[in-house]
Design a protein around this motif. Structure first.
Motif, PDB file in Angstrom:
ATOM      1  N   UNK A  36     -19.820   0.467  -8.531  1.00 20.71           N
ATOM      2  CA  UNK A  36     -18.770   0.441  -7.514  1.00 20.71           C
ATOM      3  C   UNK A  36     -17.528  -0.191  -8.112  1.00 20.71           C
ATOM      4  N   UNK A  37     -16.434   0.546  -8.089  1.00 18.56           N
ATOM      5  CA  UNK A  37     -15.182  -0.006  -8.599  1.00 18.56           C
ATOM      6  C   UNK A  37     -14.798  -1.211  -7.750  1.00 18.56           C
ATOM      7  N   UNK A  38     -14.403  -2.312  -8.410  1.00 11.75           N
ATOM      8  CA  UNK A  38     -14.344  -3.588  -7.689  1.00 11.75           C
ATOM      9  C   UNK A  38     -13.120  -4.428  -7.994  1.00 11.75           C
ATOM     10  N   UNK A  39     -12.021  -3.833  -8.512  1.00 17.92           N
ATOM     11  CA  UNK A  39     -10.877  -4.707  -8.780  1.00 17.92           C
ATOM     12  C   UNK A  39     -10.229  -5.211  -7.500  1.00 17.92           C
ATOM     13  N   UNK A  40     -10.418  -4.514  -6.386  1.00 15.47           N
ATOM     14  CA  UNK A  40     -10.019  -5.049  -5.083  1.00 15.47           C
ATOM     15  C   UNK A  40     -11.308  -5.530  -4.412  1.00 15.47           C
ATOM     16  N   UNK A  41     -11.411  -6.843  -4.099  1.00 14.01           N
ATOM     17  CA  UNK A  41     -12.696  -7.385  -3.657  1.00 14.01           C
ATOM     18  C   UNK A  41     -13.294  -6.708  -2.435  1.00 14.01           C
ATOM     19  N   UNK A  42     -12.462  -6.144  -1.544  1.00 15.81           N
ATOM     20  CA  UNK A  42     -13.004  -5.507  -0.342  1.00 15.81           C
ATOM     21  C   UNK A  42     -13.700  -4.187  -0.643  1.00 15.81           C
ATOM     22  N   UNK A  43     -13.336  -3.542  -1.736  1.00 17.46           N
ATOM     23  CA  UNK A  43     -13.755  -2.157  -1.934  1.00 17.46           C
ATOM     24  C   UNK A  43     -15.263  -1.949  -2.038  1.00 17.46           C
ATOM     25  N   UNK A 272     -12.690   6.428   3.004  1.00 20.26           N
ATOM     26  CA  UNK A 272     -13.123   5.892   1.711  1.00 20.26           C
ATOM     27  C   UNK A 272     -12.329   4.657   1.316  1.00 20.26           C
ATOM     28  N   UNK A 273     -13.006   3.771   0.592  1.00 18.11           N
ATOM     29  CA  UNK A 273     -12.374   2.558   0.089  1.00 18.11           C
ATOM     30  C   UNK A 273     -11.323   2.886  -0.964  1.00 18.11           C
ATOM     31  N   UNK A 274     -10.396   1.943  -1.193  1.00 15.74           N
ATOM     32  CA  UNK A 274      -9.502   2.066  -2.340  1.00 15.74           C
ATOM     33  C   UNK A 274     -10.327   2.121  -3.614  1.00 15.74           C
TER      34      UNK A 274
END
Length: 380
Positions: A36-43, A272-274
């Protein structure tokens, strides 16, 4: 065997748990979707909300707190959340890319250090990081070790290269912008071509399980690894993989028995998440993102906006606003689709209420920069 573009879309959505929410715990879900791409903590939280029935964000909080899932720099030299048991092979696969991009970066070499210096200091640095350490603590340790302060930009390059895990700090999505770091609990083997090759074979297998069928170019783009390395890994796995012909004749690879639903399989609407990994996992991103929309959702600096997924394809973007979710469609959508999006928006609004009702607000400026809209609605 030839597979159609729409069947490729459905295969990837099935493996990414986007054809229907499933009853899995957060740790198993991360394993299933691979990364899971995670550079934005909410994603990662929003990614799992899209994929799981009755997802409780506290489950991911707990998994990150005890490092059953880990957040660290990996594929595409960016932050991902992965299952702890996948970390070592993924990091070994990425070693040549991370070494070249981080230790060869001018921001690191300007410090007067080189890759050999980094490798020399790394064992002791990881021993120091046997418990969570802040940037300030690392800075003090490095100053004592090197005989002078290390420029923050050089430290950032070294930190992204080193096998370090981010340590949760609390807050709505577990991590803030300056988390502490701890040495990886499952250390990669010492760098070397054979280690990197074995790691890449594992990464290829796991990638295909989560995002296949796929081409060599797709795998290389997902990881940001040279195609020659990927091709060698695929050739070493010849007896384990199936081959298909893509819509344009490109050779695609897959793991035997992996889901390939019929192209007529319904795909429900999703918010979808960022930076959702599904949008970024292929060289040919038309699998999920129609070509006319690619530059709309992936902005000039690399920000990938939160998107509307309609019938399995990106159809617009969304953002949290006062009163609910503002959905912007790039083309006209029928009433039943808007009804499905409204249901999703109501669920998302409730999900965000106790954590971060204004999630991604800092990215609102993109909505003022040429986002063509066939229609915009406030949902639910």
């Amino acid at each position: 065997m030839t597979i159609t573009a729409r069947a490729l879309n459905r295969a990837t959505l099935a493996r990414q748990l986007l054809l229907g929410r499933e009853r899995l715990d957060a740790v198993e879900a991360v394993r299933r979707v691979v990364a899971l791409q995670a550079q934005q903590p909410a994603s990662p939280y929003l990614a799992l909300w899209n994929r799981l029935s009755d997802f409780d964000p506290a489950d991911l909080d707990a998994a990150q707190a005890d490092f059953r899932t880990v957040r660290t720099t990996l594929m595409r030299i960016t932050l991902h959340t992965v299952h702890r048991e996948d970390y070592r092979a993924f990091r070994e696969a990425m070693e040549p890319t991370l070494r070249a991009s981080r230790l060869g970066d001018s921001r690191f070499t300007a410090s007067g250090l080189d890759a050999d210096d980094a490798r020399a200091v790394l064992p002791d640095l990881l021993d120091f990081a046997d418990r969570p350490r802040t940037n300030a603590e690392f800075g003090g340790w490095l100053e004592n070790r090197l005989g002078g302060p290390l420029d923050p930009a050089a430290w950032r390059m070294l930190r992204q290269y080193a096998p370090l895990w981010h340590v949760p700090t609390g807050g709505p999505w577990a991590f803030d912008t300056r988390p502490p770091y701890v040495a990886a609990g499952t250390r990669p083997a010492p760098a070397g071509p054979e280690v990197a090759s074995e790691g890449l074979k594992t990464l290829v297998r796991r990638y295909l399980e989560g995002f296949g069928p796929a081409s060599v170019a797709d795998m290389a783009r997902f990881a940001l690894v040279g195609r020659a390395r990927v091709r060698a890994a695929v050739q070493a796995l010849t007896d384990e993989l199936e081959q298909l012909a893509g819509p344009d004749g490109t050779v695609l690879y897959d793991t035997p028995g992996a889901p390939r639903p019929a192209e007529s399989t319904p795909a429900p609407p999703r918010l979808m998440a960022m930076w959702d990994s599904t949008l970024l996992a292929h060289d040919d991103r038309s699998r999920v993102v129609p070509p006319p929309y690619r530059k709309l959702v992936t902005r000039v600096n690399g920000d990938v906006l939160p998107t509307l997924l309609v019938d399995g394809y990106v159809a617009g973007v969304w953002r949290a606003v006062d009163g609910g979710i503002e959905a912007t469609a790039f083309h006209p959508l029928p009433g039943h689709v808007w009804k499905g999006l409204a249901t999703e928006a109501g669920s998302l609004t409730a999900f965000l209420a106790d954590r971060d009702p204004g999630v991604y607000r800092r990215y609102d400026h993109w909505w003022a920069k040429h986002l063509p809209a066939a229609e915009t609605r406030l949902l639910p």
